[in-house]
Design a protein around this motif. Structure first.
Motif, short mmCIF file in Angstrom:
data_model
loop_
_atom_site.label_atom_id
_atom_site.label_comp_id
_atom_site.label_asym_id
_atom_site.label_seq_id
_atom_site.Cartn_x
_atom_site.Cartn_y
_atom_site.Cartn_z
N GLU A 208 83.41 84.35 61.10
CA GLU A 208 84.26 83.17 60.98
C GLU A 208 84.73 83.01 59.54
OE1 GLU A 208 85.06 81.28 63.66
OE2 GLU A 208 83.87 82.66 64.89
N MET A 212 88.94 80.44 61.75
CA MET A 212 89.35 81.48 62.69
C MET A 212 88.25 82.54 62.82
SD MET A 212 93.39 82.18 61.98
CE MET A 212 94.55 80.84 61.70
N THR A 213 88.30 83.28 63.92
CA THR A 213 87.34 84.35 64.16
C THR A 213 88.02 85.69 63.88
OG1 THR A 213 86.25 83.04 65.88
CG2 THR A 213 85.79 85.40 65.82
N TYR A 214 87.47 86.44 62.93
CA TYR A 214 88.04 87.72 62.53
C TYR A 214 87.27 88.87 63.20
CZ TYR A 214 90.92 85.56 58.88
OH TYR A 214 91.87 84.82 58.19
N ARG A 232 92.63 88.44 63.84
CA ARG A 232 91.95 87.14 63.82
C ARG A 232 92.40 86.32 65.02
NH1 ARG A 232 94.68 84.32 58.39
NH2 ARG A 232 96.71 83.80 59.33
N HIS A 233 91.48 85.50 65.53
CA HIS A 233 91.73 84.69 66.72
C HIS A 233 91.79 83.23 66.30
CE1 HIS A 233 91.13 83.04 70.81
NE2 HIS A 233 91.65 84.20 71.21
N ASN A 234 92.88 82.56 66.65
CA ASN A 234 93.10 81.18 66.21
C ASN A 234 92.56 80.13 67.17
OD1 ASN A 234 94.95 81.08 68.34
ND2 ASN A 234 96.73 81.42 67.02
N TRP A 238 95.20 86.04 69.66
CA TRP A 238 94.97 86.92 68.51
C TRP A 238 96.20 86.95 67.61
CZ3 TRP A 238 90.32 88.57 67.31
CH2 TRP A 238 89.34 88.66 68.32
N GLU A 239 95.96 87.11 66.30
CA GLU A 239 97.01 87.26 65.32
C GLU A 239 96.71 88.48 64.46
OE1 GLU A 239 96.98 83.88 62.79
OE2 GLU A 239 97.39 82.42 64.38
#
Length: 377
Positions: A208, A212-214, A232-234, A238-239
């Motif tokens: 984290e 966000m979760t990377y 990364r997940h917002n 995913w982004e």
């Protein structure tokens, strides 16, 4: 007579009268290495893991099967030994140790004999009452692709990660590269279901940062064709991580003062934001004075580990220059410039000049790798 050869030696930096190095014991036996170190606040000991079967004190030899504990004076076995089938001397490997919910965990490539006569693999938790390694709620099969626990500094959620192959046998859960662990059982991690399935998918680290979760590894890109190594997940989707345009691997991450430090084998020449190391504020990257390099073999260096010590970021790995400063696979960054460490490190003849990992224990710095001598010790 069996030949004894100490290829891996852990070293301690004593800072009371300037920085000096000394060896811990006499290293390991055979073509093996200490590859990870961990300051265990639960037992008060320094833990070592790697590929070694034995590790040497000055007067005796300890049978460790890839794990050992240092109490400040000597090496000893760590709890009950993780061991190969039949008690033979097959190579063992412990990748690293970590704490989660006040307990000690280990991960690697090892079989774990259980009290019921069954075997589990790769992931284990130490029962401090019995001093035995135990499975994490289910028996993990021999060929499971899941071999690591992350993040190495847990942030409230622990994940088991690894390769897609054979993960369908992981605790009877649907096939994946990531499973969430709550301290009692593994569960499906829903965000990974948004990533296209592929036999080549691999997940290394999950952590984290700024809400966000990377995710690091090498997976099919959920936003377009091809693969991606950093996402990364917002919370919804995913982004791509801004400014990350390379397929080269990330080996380690470190967060300090709301800054994310990333280390690995990436380079600006192949689309990385720096050379082997860079730092990130959530939107923009800093190449940290040009980063790290191993000029004798261009494009070959790797940064493996990072620690914060005495107000500086320490980096170790396989490199010989840091921001243009000559160094011996370890350097420090004060936010503006790189500095090398004193001491003449000599590497074993069949090892890369690598410091695999570091630990801060009792306010001293410990390192490990394919080291033969340092300052003649």
């Amino acid at each position: 007579m069996k030949a004894l050869l100490a290829l891996a030696t852990a070293l301690c930096s004593v800072v009371a009268n300037g920085q000096t190095w000394r060896a811990l014991g006499r290293g390991t036996v055979g073509p093996t290495e200490v590859q990870t170190l961990f300051s265990d606040s639960i037992s008060g000991r320094l833990l070592a893991g790697g590929t070694f079967l034995h590790i040497l004190n000055e007067e005796d030899t300890v049978l460790g099967f890839g794990q050992a504990a240092w109490n400040g004076h000597r090496w000893d076995s760590l709890a009950t030994r993780i061991q190969p089938y039949g008690g033979g001397e097959a190579a063992m490997q412990t990748y690293w140790f970590l704490h989660f919910q006040g307990e000690l965990y280990a991960c690697g490539n090892f079989p774990l004999p259980l009290p019921d006569g069954e075997w589990s693999h790769n992931l284990a938790r130490l029962n401090t009452q019995t001093q035995r390694w135990e499975s994490l709620g289910c028996h993990l099969p021999l060929l499971t692709g899941i071999q690591t626990l992350v993040p190495k500094t847990p942030q409230g959620i622990l994940y088991a990660t690894g390769y897609w192959g054979n993960s369908e046998e992981f605790c009877t859960l649907p096939q994946s590269c990531v499973f969430r662990y709550d301290g009692n059982a593994f569960h499906t991690w829903e965000p990974f279901n948004q990533i296209p399935q592929d036999n080549g998918n691999y997940v290394g680290l999950i952590f984290e940062y700024q809400g966000m979760t990377y995710l690091t590894g090498s997976v099919r890109d959920p936003l377009g064709p091809g693969d991606v190594t950093f996402l990364r997940h917002n919370g919804t989707a995913w982004e791509h991580v801004p400014g990350w345009n390379t397929l080269s691997p990330i080996k380690e991450v470190f967060i300090h003062n709301d800054t994310l430090y990333v280390a690995g084998a990436f380079r600006q020449a192949t689309g990385g934001p720096g050379n082997l190391i860079a730092c990130f504020d959530g939107q923009n990257w800093n190449d940290m004075g040009g980063g790290l390099a191993y000029p004798p073999v261009p494009m070959s260096g790797t940064a493996w580990d990072m620690k914060w010590w005495h107000g500086k970021l320490l980096v170790s790995g396989f490199f010989s220059r840091a921001g243009g400063v000559p160094c011996s696979s370890i350097a420090s960054w004060n936010g503006q410039q790189w500095c090398s460490f004193p001491g003449g490190i000599r590497w074993n003849f069949n090892s890369q000049p690598t410091i695999s990992e570091m630990a801060i224990w009792r306010d001293s710095l410990y390192v490990c790798g394919g080291i033969n001598t340092v300052d003649g010790d």
